[in-house]
Design a protein around this motif. Structure first.
Motif: not given
Ligand code: MD3
Ligand code: FE
Length: 203
Positions: A141-147, A149-157, A170-180
């Motif tokens: 498993x991994x914790x995915x970070x979903x932010x 449209x701006x890098x500084x927006x807070x992220x959900x795990x 659609x509207x979520x295509x360009x969201x910032x995201x990452x993996x812990x």
């Protein structure tokens, strides 16, 4: 079950579990032809995730930049074809999430060993942002970070487990995201690693 995360994003819990052994066989066959390799960012940073691709286009990164290439730079050959079970999985998941007709031409294969991570970024190397991205998580498993449209927006795990499939468009295509960083562990099918497949319309 389908969990709608926002207007353009859905998490299909365990969607890829039923056919996981066949799926992994197909992925391993691709990785024998084009083995996962560490890449370097244009800024010169080594990435902790090892990457390969299949399909018409593969994603590569080096000092010259990020881009899609029809050729695996390590082998000098075309990338392996996208195996049918992978393509069908991506098409089915996209349709289930409301993106009927998704026709991916690239599948990135991200291989994580314990400690590997992916920093916050946007996926913007594709030509057409109207197509969704389908992501399949296998193994640890991994914790995915979903932010936002701006890098500084807070992220959900969001915890991504074996067989979970994410569909973004659609509207979520360009969201910032990452993996812990992936934590050590043993998965019955994949052992001590995580593999993430992302299906895209690159060109
Ligand atoms: C949300 N991979 O390869 S997949 C990548 O788990 C990448 O290896 C991660 O980010 C991984 O570029 C996350 C889920 C994902 C993929 C693309 C997205 C989430 C996304 C694009 C927009 C928003
Ligand atoms: Fe990404």
């Amino acid at each position: 079950w389908l969990e709608r995360l926002s207007a353009g994003a859905a998490l299909l819990h365990g969607w890829a579990r039923a056919g996981d052994a066949q799926l992994l066989d197909a992925v391993e066959a691709v990785l024998r032809q084009s083995p996962p390799r560490g890449m370097v960012t244009p800024g010169g940073q080594a990435m902790s995730v090892a990457t390969s691709s299949c399909g018409d286009w593969g994603w590569v990164s080096d000092r010259r930049g990020y881009r899609y290439s029809a050729v695996d730079p390590d082998s000098g050959q075309a990338w392996p074809a996208m195996p049918d079970p992978l393509r069908e999985l991506a098409r089915g998941a996209a349709a289930e999430a409301g993106f009927a007709g998704f026709d991916p031409d690239a599948c990135l294969i991200n291989c994580y060993l314990p400690g590997a991570r992916m920093g916050l970024h946007q996926d913007k190397d594709e030509r057409d942002f109207s197509a969704p991205i389908v992501s399949v998580s296998l193994g640890l498993p991994a914790v995915f970070l979903l932010g936002g449209l701006r890098r500084s927006d807070k992220t959900a795990r969001i915890l991504l487990g074996h067989g979970d499939v994410l569909v973004w468009g659609g509207p979520d295509r360009m969201r910032f995201h990452g993996v812990q960083p992936v934590q050590p562990g043993i998965h019955p099918l994949l052992g001590g690693r995580r593999i993430n497949l992302t299906f895209r319309k690159a060109r």
